[in-house]
Design a protein around this motif. Structure first.
Motif, short mmCIF file in Angstrom:
data_model
loop_
_atom_site.label_atom_id
_atom_site.label_comp_id
_atom_site.label_asym_id
_atom_site.label_seq_id
_atom_site.Cartn_x
_atom_site.Cartn_y
_atom_site.Cartn_z
N THR A 33 0.74 -1.16 0.04
CA THR A 33 -0.11 0.00 0.09
C THR A 33 0.76 1.19 -0.08
N SER A 34 0.69 2.26 -0.76
CA SER A 34 1.34 3.57 -0.93
C SER A 34 0.92 4.19 0.16
N VAL A 35 1.90 4.97 0.82
CA VAL A 35 1.75 5.85 2.11
C VAL A 35 2.33 7.11 1.84
N VAL A 36 1.57 8.16 2.07
CA VAL A 36 2.06 9.54 1.89
C VAL A 36 2.95 10.09 2.83
N VAL A 37 4.09 10.58 1.98
CA VAL A 37 5.25 11.01 3.18
C VAL A 37 5.32 12.74 2.65
N PHE A 38 4.86 13.43 3.69
CA PHE A 38 4.72 15.13 3.15
C PHE A 38 6.18 15.58 3.46
N ASP A 39 6.60 16.40 2.85
CA ASP A 39 7.75 17.15 2.73
C ASP A 39 7.78 18.39 3.23
N ASP A 40 6.64 19.08 3.81
CA ASP A 40 6.29 20.35 4.44
C ASP A 40 6.35 20.28 5.89
N THR A 41 6.88 19.28 6.63
CA THR A 41 7.02 18.93 7.93
C THR A 41 8.14 20.09 8.78
N ASP A 42 8.94 20.55 7.91
CA ASP A 42 9.96 21.52 8.60
C ASP A 42 9.36 23.09 8.60
N PHE A 43 8.72 23.41 9.82
CA PHE A 43 8.01 24.72 9.82
C PHE A 43 7.93 24.80 11.57
N GLU A 44 7.98 25.96 12.02
CA GLU A 44 7.82 26.52 13.17
C GLU A 44 6.44 27.06 13.55
N ALA A 45 5.48 26.55 14.54
CA ALA A 45 4.22 27.12 14.90
C ALA A 45 4.59 28.43 15.43
N THR A 46 4.81 29.41 15.13
CA THR A 46 5.20 30.71 15.66
C THR A 46 3.90 31.53 16.17
N ASP A 47 2.82 31.29 15.66
CA ASP A 47 1.70 31.92 16.30
C ASP A 47 1.12 31.25 17.31
N TRP A 48 1.78 30.00 17.72
CA TRP A 48 1.06 29.34 18.83
C TRP A 48 1.14 29.96 20.25
N THR A 49 -0.12 29.80 20.95
CA THR A 49 -0.13 30.20 22.24
C THR A 49 -0.95 29.33 23.00
N SER A 50 -0.86 29.19 24.36
CA SER A 50 -1.70 28.26 25.17
C SER A 50 -3.22 28.79 24.99
N GLU A 51 -3.40 29.94 25.04
CA GLU A 51 -4.76 30.32 24.99
C GLU A 51 -5.61 30.01 23.45
N THR A 52 -4.93 30.07 22.48
CA THR A 52 -5.23 30.11 21.18
C THR A 52 -5.12 28.66 20.60
N HIS A 53 -4.30 28.12 20.88
CA HIS A 53 -3.72 26.54 20.11
C HIS A 53 -3.82 25.30 20.97
N SER A 54 -3.70 25.67 22.33
CA SER A 54 -3.27 24.41 23.14
C SER A 54 -4.49 23.71 23.82
N ASN A 55 -4.36 22.65 24.02
CA ASN A 55 -5.67 21.73 24.45
C ASN A 55 -5.79 22.01 25.86
N ASP A 56 -4.70 22.58 26.42
CA ASP A 56 -4.96 22.93 28.02
C ASP A 56 -6.03 24.11 28.15
N ALA A 57 -6.56 25.03 27.12
CA ALA A 57 -7.27 25.85 27.36
C ALA A 57 -8.59 25.50 27.33
N ASP A 58 -9.49 25.96 28.11
CA ASP A 58 -10.87 25.64 28.11
C ASP A 58 -11.52 26.56 26.85
N PRO A 59 -12.60 25.90 26.28
CA PRO A 59 -13.17 26.28 24.85
C PRO A 59 -13.46 27.76 25.25
N ASN A 60 -13.07 28.37 24.29
CA ASN A 60 -13.55 30.03 24.35
C ASN A 60 -14.88 30.26 23.68
N PHE A 61 -15.97 30.08 24.27
CA PHE A 61 -17.13 30.38 23.58
C PHE A 61 -17.66 31.85 23.23
#
Length: 473
Positions: A33-61
């Motif tokens: 079976t052919s399996v995809v290998v992505f080559d766009d894995t080299d990046f930095e999540a520069t906008d990541w914050t706990s409030e906006t991106h983390s699963n530690d934050a409660d849902p902000n309704f």
């Protein structure tokens, strides 16, 4: 299981993709079976914050589901991945625009697929922040098929923010202000753009578990810059934050029934119909089977008190009767009683009772198609075909409870004056975004159809008040 399945599917569609999307495909010597290998894995999540991106934050309704705002969300996907999505849709539903419907509901789309459309990674932008390698796919049933076949690209989307976390470790447990999954509904067959949101709000305001919703404009850039896909309704997913936040415990079985057995007619139970959205690895449907047993017990006609006692040991009848009253007063035909889908059942660990949760309300607040919405007294309903309604309404105790709920609904959350004011407020809010949709990305033929549809909703509210008064008298 899906995370193993989708990369295999992607490999089929990405064989001719650009190098920027895929580095190579590897072959599993055992399965070939052919399996995809992505080559766009080299990046930095520069906008990541706990409030906006983390699963530690409660849902902000307040941020994601603001009632009195129209917010903008952007999806950016490479041209090759977009083409993979379109190719997949062609395989599932046929050639785009094959019905010649010109983008109008009813133009065609009678084919259905048991398979979900394919997920691909994309970037999501909101308020100047980026969410990375988000799983996106088209979603829907008849609405998806009909929109596609009519040549309208305003399709609904499902977003899963950590769908591809195995391929991109940087996004492990990525969330959107605490939400893992969201749906962008295209307001199919609703020229007012209001039904999905208002109906969900009515259910929740009545005290029932129901998704939060909000208005969003959607722009999609699939290689040539952002394109306005139109005004959408963002919908909270039941298997994500609805059971997390509207129940004290989220460990119970959640089912999304679809198929003949979802009518609860005698002898129709099959496990495949009651699709598990939680606890999938536990091959246990005993709670659903217990409901079938209690519902169809012979005591229903020989000892009504015992029948109710046994039924209430497995089903939250208070919730179901309130739901039934709301659903019937506002008129919602595309669900139980006419169709064997568009609801969830959650086995609430707090009381070990199956609890009814409404879902997919774009066809609500109108008489409806086919046989139309059910009358308030359910005349013409086959009780054996739809026993959760027919058997409960035939019981004098449950009928009295249902009637009380009907009166509460029409004097409360769906009073004509209240709901008409809601329509006026929301219509003024969304009109500039609804009436600037363009052909091929809209269900409107012209801008005047929007206000006409809103006026129809207001008239409908008055008519329902009259109908309820006649029924109760």
């Amino acid at each position: 299981m899906k995370k193993l399945f989708f990369p295999i599917i992607l490999a089929i569609f990405f064989t001719a993709c650009e190098k920027e999307d895929i580095e190579t495909t590897e072959t599993d010597e055992v399965t070939e079976t052919s399996v995809v290998v992505f080559d766009d894995t080299d990046f930095e999540a520069t906008d990541w914050t706990s409030e906006t991106h983390s699963n530690d934050a409660d849902p902000n309704f307040a941020e994601v589901f603001e009632d009195n705002a129209v917010k903008r969300i952007d999806i950016v996907v490479t041209s090759s991945r977009w083409q993979a999505m379109l190719t997949d849709m062609t395989n599932l539903y046929g050639t785009f625009g094959s019905s010649g419907g010109g983008g109008r509901p009813g133009g065609g789309g009678t084919s259905f697929s048991d398979q979900d459309p394919v997920f691909v990674p994309a970037e999501v932008f909101y308020e100047g922040k980026e969410w990375y390698r988000v799983g996106i796919r088209f979603k829907g049933n008849s609405s998806l098929s009909s929109t596609w076949s009519s040549g309208n690209i305003k399709l609904s989307f499902k977003l899963d923010f950590d769908e591809f976390e195995d391929d991109y470790p940087q996004i492990k447990n990525q969330r959107f202000y605490g939400f893992k999954k969201l749906s962008l509904k295209n307001n199919y067959n609703d020229k007012s753009f209001l039904r999905e949101k208002v109906a969900a709000d009515i259910f929740r305001n009545a005290g029932l578990a129901s998704s939060h919703t909000a208005f969003y404009t959607l722009y999609v850039d699939h290689g040539d810059g952002p394109v306005y896909f139109g005004l959408y309704t963002l919908v909270e997913e039941v298997d994500d934050t609805v059971i997390d936040t509207q129940f004290a415990n989220n460990d119970g079985n959640l089912y999304q029934p679809d198929g003949d057995g979802a009518s609860f007619a005698a002898g129709t139970f099959t496990e495949s119909v009651f699709v598990k959205e939680t606890n999938e690895d536990a091959a246990d449907w005993s709670d659903i089977q217990s409901l079938f047993t209690a519902l169809h017990a012979s005591t229903r006609t020989s000892d009504a008190t015992a029948w109710r006692t046994n039924l209430e040991a497995v089903l939250d009848t208070d919730v179901f009767l309130k739901y039934l009253a709301v659903n019937t007063v506002i008129q919602n035909w595309d669900t139980y009683g006419r169709m064997t889908h568009n609801y969830f059942l959650y086995n609430n660990p707090d009381n070990n009772l199956l609890t009814w949760i409404p879902w997919d309300n774009n066809e609500a607040l109108q008489t409806g198609n086919r046989e139309g919405s059910l009358p308030l007294n359910f005349s013409g309903l086959s009780a054996t075909q739809w026993p959760l309604i027919g058997y409960l309404y035939a019981n004098s105790t449950y009928k009295a409870q249902y009637d009380t709920c009907v009166e509460e609904v029409i004097n409360g959350v769906f009073s004509a004056s209240t709901i008409q004011a809601t329509y006026t407020t929301y219509a003024a809010l969304i009109e500039p975004y609804a009436t600037t949709e363009t052909r091929g990305y809209s269900f409107l033929n012209n801008s005047s159809e929007f206000q006409s549809a809103v006026n129809t909703l207001k008239t409908h509210a008055t008519q329902r008040a009259t109908a309820v008064k006649a029924y109760l008298e």
